[in-house]
Enzyme design. Structure first.
Site, PDB file in Angstrom:
ATOM      1  CE  LYS A   1      40.111 -13.556 -47.860  1.00  0.00           C
ATOM      2  NZ  LYS A   1      38.879 -14.476 -47.488  1.00  0.00           N
TER       3      LYS A   1
ATOM      4  CB  CYS B   1      35.680  -3.851 -49.238  1.00  0.00           C
ATOM      5  SG  CYS B   1      34.047  -4.212 -49.101  1.00  0.00           S
TER       6      CYS B   1
ATOM      7  CB  CYS C   1      33.403  -8.100 -43.016  1.00  0.00           C
ATOM      8  SG  CYS C   1      33.498  -9.191 -44.186  1.00  0.00           S
TER       9      CYS C   1
ATOM     10  CG  HIS D   1      35.606  -9.264 -48.615  1.00  0.00           C
ATOM     11  ND1 HIS D   1      34.938  -9.568 -47.277  1.00  0.00           N
ATOM     12  CD2 HIS D   1      36.284 -10.448 -48.908  1.00  0.00           C
ATOM     13  CE1 HIS D   1      35.082 -10.709 -46.858  1.00  0.00           C
ATOM     14  NE2 HIS D   1      35.859 -11.256 -47.817  1.00  0.00           N
TER      15      HIS D   1
HETATM   16 FE1  FES Z   1      33.914  -5.257 -46.842  1.00  0.00          FE
HETATM   17 FE2  FES Z   1      34.310  -7.787 -46.121  1.00  0.00          FE
HETATM   18  S1  FES Z   1      35.861  -6.340 -45.985  1.00  0.00           S
HETATM   19  S2  FES Z   1      32.472  -6.797 -46.879  1.00  0.00           S
END
Ligand code: FES
Length: 75
Positions: free
Chosen positions: A23, A43, A52, A56
């Protein structure tokens, strides 16, 4: 009112950055933050974007991708 269906094909977002890592997570130290740690989505799948929410993890499992958040840490 009919809902419009959008077909999205699952695929990796990251074509070649740090692909040897499980990751990719980057951190930036800043002096003025209200919270000790803030994670920003990279993401584009977070339900609370630009922050976030852990989405992801599902994306990485479905696609074999390795994207992760940008972490801002209070010094
Ligand atoms: Fe997109 Fe965590 S990087 S939800």
């Amino acid at each position: 009112k009919p809902r419009r269906m959008v077909m999205v094909r699952a695929q990796a977002i990251n074509p070649d950055i740090k692909k040897d890592e499980a990751k990719v997570v980057d951190s930036v130290l800043v002096t003025e933050l209200s919270k000790p740690l803030t994670a920003y989505c990279r993401c584009w799948r977070s339900g609370i974007f630009p922050l976030c929410d852990g989405s992801h993890v599902k994306h990485n499992k479905e696609t074999g991708d390795n994207v992760g958040p940008l972490l801002l840490k209070k010094q």
